[in-house]
Design an enzyme around this catalytic site. Structure first.
Site, PDB file in Angstrom:
ATOM      1  N   GLY A   1       4.979   1.381   4.817  1.00  0.00           N
ATOM      2  CA  GLY A   1       6.405   2.019   4.553  1.00  0.00           C
ATOM      3  C   GLY A   1       7.404   1.044   4.243  1.00  0.00           C
ATOM      4  O   GLY A   1       8.044   1.417   3.218  1.00  0.00           O
TER       5      GLY A   1
ATOM      6  N   GLU B   1      -5.669  -4.787  10.504  1.00  0.00           N
ATOM      7  CA  GLU B   1      -4.646  -3.869  10.564  1.00  0.00           C
ATOM      8  C   GLU B   1      -4.947  -2.831  12.058  1.00  0.00           C
ATOM      9  O   GLU B   1      -5.782  -2.129  12.081  1.00  0.00           O
ATOM     10  CB  GLU B   1      -4.556  -2.829   9.656  1.00  0.00           C
ATOM     11  CG  GLU B   1      -4.144  -3.444   8.099  1.00  0.00           C
ATOM     12  CD  GLU B   1      -3.608  -2.323   7.388  1.00  0.00           C
ATOM     13  OE1 GLU B   1      -2.524  -2.662   6.732  1.00  0.00           O
ATOM     14  OE2 GLU B   1      -4.203  -1.198   7.093  1.00  0.00           O
TER      15      GLU B   1
ATOM     16  N   HIS C   1      -9.572   1.318   4.705  1.00  0.00           N
ATOM     17  CA  HIS C   1      -8.070   1.568   5.418  1.00  0.00           C
ATOM     18  C   HIS C   1      -8.510   2.251   6.792  1.00  0.00           C
ATOM     19  O   HIS C   1      -9.408   3.398   6.459  1.00  0.00           O
ATOM     20  CB  HIS C   1      -7.445   2.185   4.438  1.00  0.00           C
ATOM     21  CG  HIS C   1      -5.838   2.000   5.230  1.00  0.00           C
ATOM     22  ND1 HIS C   1      -5.436   3.175   6.071  1.00  0.00           N
ATOM     23  CD2 HIS C   1      -4.817   1.367   4.889  1.00  0.00           C
ATOM     24  CE1 HIS C   1      -4.302   2.636   6.433  1.00  0.00           C
ATOM     25  NE2 HIS C   1      -3.910   1.395   5.732  1.00  0.00           N
TER      26      HIS C   1
ATOM     27  N   LYS D   1       0.118   4.227  -0.275  1.00  0.00           N
ATOM     28  CA  LYS D   1      -0.464   5.365   0.221  1.00  0.00           C
ATOM     29  C   LYS D   1      -0.029   6.474  -0.817  1.00  0.00           C
ATOM     30  O   LYS D   1      -0.110   6.216  -2.042  1.00  0.00           O
ATOM     31  CB  LYS D   1      -0.071   5.641   1.582  1.00  0.00           C
ATOM     32  CG  LYS D   1      -0.201   4.321   2.421  1.00  0.00           C
ATOM     33  CD  LYS D   1      -0.014   4.659   4.000  1.00  0.00           C
ATOM     34  CE  LYS D   1      -0.383   3.361   4.802  1.00  0.00           C
ATOM     35  NZ  LYS D   1      -0.114   3.377   6.199  1.00  0.00           N
TER      36      LYS D   1
ATOM     37  N   SER E   1       3.287  -1.949  10.452  1.00  0.00           N
ATOM     38  CA  SER E   1       4.831  -2.053  10.614  1.00  0.00           C
ATOM     39  C   SER E   1       5.428  -3.364  10.241  1.00  0.00           C
ATOM     40  O   SER E   1       6.322  -3.775  10.997  1.00  0.00           O
ATOM     41  CB  SER E   1       5.280  -1.600  11.891  1.00  0.00           C
ATOM     42  OG  SER E   1       4.695  -0.368  12.265  1.00  0.00           O
TER      43      SER E   1
ATOM     44  N   ASN F   1       0.864  -1.050  -0.014  1.00  0.00           N
ATOM     45  CA  ASN F   1      -0.087   0.019  -0.175  1.00  0.00           C
ATOM     46  C   ASN F   1       0.790   1.313  -0.105  1.00  0.00           C
ATOM     47  O   ASN F   1       1.526   1.451   1.015  1.00  0.00           O
ATOM     48  CB  ASN F   1      -0.928   0.028   1.192  1.00  0.00           C
ATOM     49  CG  ASN F   1      -1.657   1.237   1.184  1.00  0.00           C
ATOM     50  OD1 ASN F   1      -1.811   1.959   0.269  1.00  0.00           O
ATOM     51  ND2 ASN F   1      -2.446   1.497   2.528  1.00  0.00           N
TER      52      ASN F   1
ATOM     53  N   GLY G   1       2.228   2.546  10.754  1.00  0.00           N
ATOM     54  CA  GLY G   1       3.381   3.743  10.616  1.00  0.00           C
ATOM     55  C   GLY G   1       4.028   4.010  11.815  1.00  0.00           C
ATOM     56  O   GLY G   1       4.815   5.342  11.940  1.00  0.00           O
TER      57      GLY G   1
ATOM     58  N   GLU H   1      -6.754   4.764   7.753  1.00  0.00           N
ATOM     59  CA  GLU H   1      -6.760   6.293   7.366  1.00  0.00           C
ATOM     60  C   GLU H   1      -7.927   6.972   6.564  1.00  0.00           C
ATOM     61  O   GLU H   1      -8.233   8.136   6.837  1.00  0.00           O
ATOM     62  CB  GLU H   1      -5.263   6.380   6.655  1.00  0.00           C
ATOM     63  CG  GLU H   1      -4.308   6.165   7.299  1.00  0.00           C
ATOM     64  CD  GLU H   1      -3.087   5.750   6.613  1.00  0.00           C
ATOM     65  OE1 GLU H   1      -3.003   5.728   5.421  1.00  0.00           O
ATOM     66  OE2 GLU H   1      -1.894   5.121   7.157  1.00  0.00           O
TER      67      GLU H   1
END
Ligand code: 13P
Length: 246
Positions: free
Chosen positions: A230, A162, A90, A7, A208, A5, A168, A92
């Site tokens: 990430g 998640e 998600h 992002k 993570s 992902n 993150g 976010e």
């Protein structure tokens, strides 16, 4: 299954350089289903590089097909780019953009109607974890987000667990905690559908995940892969994550 992902990261040149860097080394999708979920503006270019070792996905979509929804992208538009997957729900999107369980349910149903495979994200906040209500929070999300998804369609949905506090932050859920929640998700799918579907549905962990912890996580019996932010942004690191699934 290993899903990047990205992002809101990467320009067109950076994205294409990334694909060139990994393409030769990716195993076949028969061994690891590798997916990159990229910003919408890059999808057309990336879909041209889609092959038997790489699939492309979107990160979001609206549930309506057309209309006065400024800034949104419809499932019809996604379908015509040729993407196979779309991330839905998600955290976010839920937390920064106010998406509700009902909207997420409509997105899941709309994606399926347009032959897109939703990667449905669920997970608890730190407060909810500390209150000991993780499993019931996830169960509620699953029931609301999968409402009216039929037995015929459910295997086209991928579920990603998640935990929000792990996204993150560098804090990963321990492999055994992640396994516990993924097992609970499988149990919920068994109750909502049946045992055969629960066995077959793909459940990913995200939060993570990185090369140093991926193998332990994906070795767990109820974790079928990862959804990675990430650590999916650098070709070497992403390749290591894909190879951890082998
Ligand atoms: P990180 O891997 O950066 O924690 O992000 C996880 C995630 O949100 C994937 O969807």
């Amino acid at each position: 299954m290993m899903v990047a992902n990205w992002k809101m990261n990467k320009t067109r040149d950076e994205a294409l350089a990334f694909i060139y860097a990994i393409n030769e080394s990716l195993p076949s999708c028969d061994d690891v289903n590798t997916v990159i979920c990229a910003p919408s503006i890059l999808l057309r270019d990336l879909v041209k590089r889609q092959g038997d070792n790489l699939k492309i996905g979107a990160q979001n979509m609206y549930f309506e097909e057309f209309g006065a929804f400024t800034g949104e992208i419809s499932p019809v538009m996604l379908q015509t780019t040729g993407v196979e997957y779309v991330i839905v729900g998600h955290s976010e999107r839920r937390n920064l953009f106010g998406e509700t369980d009902d909207m997420i349910n409509r997105k899941v149903l709309s994606a399926l109607k347009h032959n897109l495979k939703p990667i449905l994200c669920v997970g608890e906040s730190l407060d909810q974890r500390e209150l000991g209500i993780t499993s019931s929070v996830i169960r509620k999300q699953l029931e609301a987000n999968l409402k009216d998804v039929s037995k015929d369609d459910i295997l086209n949905v991928v579920i990603a667990y998640e935990p929000i506090w792990a996204i993150g932050t560098g804090k990963t859920a321990s492999a055994s905690d992640a396994e516990t929640e993924c097992k609970n998700i499988r149990e919920a799918i068994k109750e909502l559908y049946n045992a055969a579907i629960a066995d077959e549905i793909k459940i990913l962990y995200g939060g993570s995940m990185k090369p140093s912890n991926a193998k332990e996580l994906v070795s767990m019996p109820n974790i079928d892969g990862g959804l990675v932010g990430g650590a999916s942004l650098q070709p070497d690191s992403f390749l290591e994550l894909v190879k951890a699934c082998l």
